[in-house]
Design a protein around this motif. Structure first.
Motif, PDB file in Angstrom:
ATOM      1  N   ALA A  11       0.853  -1.196   0.000  1.00  0.00           N
ATOM      2  CA  ALA A  11       0.000   0.000   0.000  1.00  0.00           C
ATOM      3  C   ALA A  11       0.884   1.239   0.000  1.00  0.00           C
ATOM      4  N   ILE A  12       0.551   2.176  -0.882  1.00  0.00           N
ATOM      5  CA  ILE A  12       1.231   3.474  -0.910  1.00  0.00           C
ATOM      6  C   ILE A  12       0.179   4.514  -0.566  1.00  0.00           C
ATOM      7  N   VAL A  13       0.442   5.324   0.447  1.00  0.00           N
ATOM      8  CA  VAL A  13      -0.528   6.371   0.802  1.00  0.00           C
ATOM      9  C   VAL A  13      -0.020   7.690   0.249  1.00  0.00           C
ATOM     10  N   GLY A  14      -0.768   8.260  -0.723  1.00  0.00           N
ATOM     11  CA  GLY A  14      -0.392   9.539  -1.327  1.00  0.00           C
ATOM     12  C   GLY A  14       0.062   9.369  -2.765  1.00  0.00           C
ATOM     13  N   GLY A  15      -0.660  10.012  -3.682  1.00  0.00           N
ATOM     14  CA  GLY A  15      -0.343   9.910  -5.110  1.00  0.00           C
ATOM     15  C   GLY A  15       0.312  11.173  -5.633  1.00  0.00           C
ATOM     16  N   GLY A  16       1.277  11.712  -4.885  1.00  0.00           N
ATOM     17  CA  GLY A  16       2.084  12.832  -5.391  1.00  0.00           C
ATOM     18  C   GLY A  16       3.280  12.287  -6.165  1.00  0.00           C
ATOM     19  N   ILE A  17       4.236  13.133  -6.429  1.00  0.00           N
ATOM     20  CA  ILE A  17       5.390  12.726  -7.247  1.00  0.00           C
ATOM     21  C   ILE A  17       6.159  11.580  -6.578  1.00  0.00           C
ATOM     22  N   GLY A  18       6.284  11.637  -5.252  1.00  0.00           N
ATOM     23  CA  GLY A  18       7.001  10.586  -4.529  1.00  0.00           C
ATOM     24  C   GLY A  18       6.272   9.257  -4.586  1.00  0.00           C
ATOM     25  N   GLY A  19       4.989   9.258  -4.253  1.00  0.00           N
ATOM     26  CA  GLY A  19       4.216   8.012  -4.234  1.00  0.00           C
ATOM     27  C   GLY A  19       4.137   7.385  -5.617  1.00  0.00           C
ATOM     28  N   LEU A  20       3.971   8.217  -6.635  1.00  0.00           N
ATOM     29  CA  LEU A  20       3.862   7.692  -8.003  1.00  0.00           C
ATOM     30  C   LEU A  20       5.187   7.077  -8.453  1.00  0.00           C
ATOM     31  N   THR A  21       6.300   7.737  -8.132  1.00  0.00           N
ATOM     32  CA  THR A  21       7.592   7.174  -8.550  1.00  0.00           C
ATOM     33  C   THR A  21       7.855   5.855  -7.829  1.00  0.00           C
ATOM     34  N   ALA A  22       7.526   5.815  -6.534  1.00  0.00           N
ATOM     35  CA  ALA A  22       7.718   4.562  -5.793  1.00  0.00           C
ATOM     36  C   ALA A  22       6.887   3.452  -6.428  1.00  0.00           C
ATOM     37  N   ALA A  23       5.631   3.773  -6.772  1.00  0.00           N
ATOM     38  CA  ALA A  23       4.756   2.765  -7.377  1.00  0.00           C
ATOM     39  C   ALA A  23       5.344   2.264  -8.698  1.00  0.00           C
ATOM     40  N   LEU A  24       5.803   3.198  -9.511  1.00  0.00           N
ATOM     41  CA  LEU A  24       6.342   2.806 -10.821  1.00  0.00           C
ATOM     42  C   LEU A  24       7.595   1.942 -10.664  1.00  0.00           C
ATOM     43  N   ALA A  25       8.452   2.331  -9.723  1.00  0.00           N
ATOM     44  CA  ALA A  25       9.685   1.560  -9.517  1.00  0.00           C
ATOM     45  C   ALA A  25       9.355   0.156  -9.003  1.00  0.00           C
ATOM     46  N   LEU A  26       8.422   0.060  -8.064  1.00  0.00           N
ATOM     47  CA  LEU A  26       8.061  -1.272  -7.540  1.00  0.00           C
ATOM     48  C   LEU A  26       7.411  -2.119  -8.635  1.00  0.00           C
ATOM     49  N   ASP A 113       2.570  18.003 -16.016  1.00  0.00           N
ATOM     50  CA  ASP A 113       3.129  17.135 -17.062  1.00  0.00           C
ATOM     51  C   ASP A 113       3.916  15.973 -16.452  1.00  0.00           C
ATOM     52  N   LEU A 114       4.697  16.290 -15.424  1.00  0.00           N
ATOM     53  CA  LEU A 114       5.465  15.233 -14.745  1.00  0.00           C
ATOM     54  C   LEU A 114       4.506  14.224 -14.096  1.00  0.00           C
ATOM     55  N   HIS A 115       3.509  14.772 -13.420  1.00  0.00           N
ATOM     56  CA  HIS A 115       2.527  13.945 -12.727  1.00  0.00           C
ATOM     57  C   HIS A 115       1.801  13.045 -13.731  1.00  0.00           C
ATOM     58  N   ALA A 116       1.374  13.634 -14.846  1.00  0.00           N
ATOM     59  CA  ALA A 116       0.620  12.861 -15.845  1.00  0.00           C
ATOM     60  C   ALA A 116       1.496  11.770 -16.465  1.00  0.00           C
ATOM     61  N   ALA A 117       2.761  12.067 -16.683  1.00  0.00           N
ATOM     62  CA  ALA A 117       3.657  11.051 -17.271  1.00  0.00           C
ATOM     63  C   ALA A 117       3.773   9.858 -16.321  1.00  0.00           C
ATOM     64  N   LEU A 118       3.885  10.141 -15.030  1.00  0.00           N
ATOM     65  CA  LEU A 118       3.998   9.045 -14.049  1.00  0.00           C
ATOM     66  C   LEU A 118       2.680   8.267 -13.953  1.00  0.00           C
ATOM     67  N   VAL A 119       1.572   9.002 -13.892  1.00  0.00           N
ATOM     68  CA  VAL A 119       0.257   8.336 -13.779  1.00  0.00           C
ATOM     69  C   VAL A 119       0.022   7.429 -14.981  1.00  0.00           C
ATOM     70  N   ASP A 120       0.279   7.940 -16.176  1.00  0.00           N
ATOM     71  CA  ASP A 120       0.026   7.132 -17.381  1.00  0.00           C
ATOM     72  C   ASP A 120       0.857   5.850 -17.367  1.00  0.00           C
ATOM     73  N   ALA A 121       2.121   5.977 -16.942  1.00  0.00           N
ATOM     74  CA  ALA A 121       2.993   4.791 -16.925  1.00  0.00           C
ATOM     75  C   ALA A 121       2.481   3.764 -15.914  1.00  0.00           C
ATOM     76  N   LEU A 123      -0.633   3.415 -14.715  1.00  0.00           N
ATOM     77  CA  LEU A 123      -1.917   2.824 -15.113  1.00  0.00           C
ATOM     78  C   LEU A 123      -1.754   1.869 -16.292  1.00  0.00           C
ATOM     79  N   LYS A 124      -0.740   2.115 -17.100  1.00  0.00           N
ATOM     80  CA  LYS A 124      -0.468   1.186 -18.210  1.00  0.00           C
ATOM     81  C   LYS A 124      -0.052  -0.180 -17.635  1.00  0.00           C
ATOM     82  N   ASN A 125       0.720  -0.143 -16.560  1.00  0.00           N
ATOM     83  CA  ASN A 125       1.140  -1.398 -15.915  1.00  0.00           C
ATOM     84  C   ASN A 125      -0.022  -2.075 -15.193  1.00  0.00           C
ATOM     85  N   ASP A 126      -0.892  -1.252 -14.605  1.00  0.00           N
ATOM     86  CA  ASP A 126      -1.989  -1.807 -13.798  1.00  0.00           C
ATOM     87  C   ASP A 126      -3.111  -0.767 -13.712  1.00  0.00           C
ATOM     88  N   PRO A 127      -4.158  -0.935 -14.512  1.00  0.00           N
ATOM     89  CA  PRO A 127      -5.229   0.071 -14.551  1.00  0.00           C
ATOM     90  C   PRO A 127      -5.954   0.246 -13.214  1.00  0.00           C
TER      91      PRO A 127
END
Ligand SMILES: Cc1cc2nc3c(=O)[nH]c(=O)nc-3n(C[C@H](O)[C@H](O)[C@H](O)COP(=O)(O)OP(=O)(O)OC[C@H]3O[C@@H](n4cnc5c(N)ncnc54)[C@H](O)[C@@H]3O)c2cc1C
Length: 395
Positions: A11-26, A113-121, A123-127
């Motif tokens: 579980a990641i709490v918070g969808g800011g730049i930090g939470g999104l990058t952690a999610a993408l890396a994991l 733009d940064l946020h959207a790039a991370l979100v898109d990546a 959600l592509k991995n897991d909608p």
């Protein structure tokens, strides 16, 4: 990629730049994550953010760097100018040789733009990865899981939880106790101006930072020079209002900077009140321990910092990258958390304190008066590469 450990629910709490990058890396290393975000919609504020080579390494590795760079456009060096005389004191961020020196470039990016790039990546991995409208309230740790509860009455059990919920982190309060989030004595004004509305004086020198007498005003273009980002941080002893987006008036902005050079006042004069916001900057003391049991902290939740080194988001990106790598390398979540904290704590806490010092230099409150101080590049912060930094296992 097949995950190395049997950690099936993160579980990641918070969808800011930090939470999104952690999610993408994991995700990159094969893990399934769920991001719980309090907002009803995933978005970032309308403002710029500098992404320096240390963070670009991670974005490049995770496959979002190219998009971020192409949407930002090339970055140019900026002048540090004396707030009153307009004198050019020093040229900064002369990035012509950054790729050669640091292995990655430097960009001034629209946060959305940064946020959207991370979100898109992600959600592509897991909608189904992002769960909106879930405001974290508290957690309990049990021998085999951590249970988070949300203000909407729902709860979620996971193997581990990462607190990425920003400066006023409730996860941090739940795990480490409810210490104060201090007002730093600094108020930030931010605005975006369409480039076509800019005065000629600024068109001629679109990248600069005016420094001195308790204030620092930075401006740089975004999105291929179509928008001017303006941010000024001014010392103000008292502050009551809450939030990131408190509307401000141009009169108030002018009044706070009335002794500034005419170029700066021309720039402020071009701001429309509709795009002008202010907020009181908050800070916390460095956290001596990021992890407790099955929970760790990341980004501003772990090390909130003032913006004078332009590194808060960059460090959150580094954190996310290193956390992902730690879960790829370790044999247990305990070992992964140890590797993560070991690689991150001194660096991030050090930057947190250095950023306070840099405020004093830029805002001219030391004996030297207004001066360029020692920026992130000169402090060696760009030399860190979160994709390759060694991860040390527990002894
Ligand atoms: C004026 C200013 C300029 C800056 N400029 C730069 C710069 O140029 N370069 C740079 O690197 N950094 C810069 N920073 C710092 C940077 O903005 C932050 O460090 C960065 O946004 C931290 O990201 P984060 O994901 O850790 O936290 P946040 O961006 O704060 O994200 C936290 C997320 O958690 C969510 N959340 C909060 N509470 C809860 C809850 N209870 N439950 C669920 N979700 C929750 C929030 O809605 C949000 O989405 C600047 C900061 C300021 C103030």
């Amino acid at each position: 990629m097949v995950p190395k450990m049997n950690v099936s629910r993160i579980a990641i709490v918070g969808g800011g730049i930090g939470g999104l990058t952690a999610a993408l890396a994991l995700q990159h290393f094969g893990y399934r994550v769920s991001i719980f975000e309090q907002a009803r919609e995933l978005k970032e504020i309308g403002a710029g953010v500098t992404i320096t080579p240390n963070a670009m390494h991670a974005l490049n590795f995770l496959g979002t760097g190219e998009r971020v760079a192409s949407e930002a456009g090339p970055t140019e060096p900026y002048w540090i100018r004396h707030f009153q005389t307009g004198e050019r004191l020093k040229l900064r961020a002369n990035g012509a040789d950054y790729v050669e020196r640091f292995g990655a470039d430097y960009y001034q990016v629209h946060r959305a733009d940064l946020h959207a790039a991370l979100v898109d990546a992600i959600l592509k991995n897991d909608p189904d990865c992002v769960v909106l409208d879930h405001c974290f309230r508290s957690l309990t740790q049990e021998p085999d899981r951590v249970v988070a509860t949300f203000t909407n009455g729902k709860s979620y059990s996971s193997d581990i939880l990462v607190g990425c919920d920003g400066c006023a982190s409730r996860v941090r309060a739940s795990v480490f106790g409810d210490e104060a989030v201090n007002y730093t004595g600094q108020v930030a004004f931010r605005a975006l101006i369409p480039m076509r509305d800019l005065p000629t004086s600024i068109e001629k020198m679109p990248f600069s930072m005016f420094v001195g007498r308790n204030r620092a005003l930075l401006h740089y273009p975004l999105r291929h020079r179509t928008l001017m980002n303006v941010i000024s941080v001014a010392r103000e002893p008292a502050w009551q209002a809450e939030g990131w987006a408190i509307p401000a008036t141009v009169d108030e902005f002018v009044k706070t900077h009335s002794d500034f050079h005419s170029d700066a006042l021309d720039l402020i004069g071009a701001v429309s009140s509709a795009t002008l916001f202010k907020w009181g900057l908050r800070d916390r003391e460095p956290l001596q321990q990021y992890t407790k049991g099955r929970v760790t902290m990341l980004g501003d939740a772990a090390h909130p910092m003032t913006p004078f080194l332009g590194q808060g988001a960059c460090l959150a990106i580094e954190d996310g990258m290193v956390l992902g790598r730690a879960f790829a390398a370790a044999n247990s979540y305990e070992e992964a958390f140890h590797m993560y904290e070991n690689a991150r704590k001194d660096r991030a806490n050090g930057a947190q304190l250095a950023s306070r010092q840099q405020a004093d230099e830029l805002q001219g409150v030391t004996e030297r008066g207004a001066n360029p101080g020692v920026n992130a590049e000169e402090r060696g912060l760009f030399r860190y590469n979160p994709v390759t930094v060694p991860l040390i296992t527990a002894a």
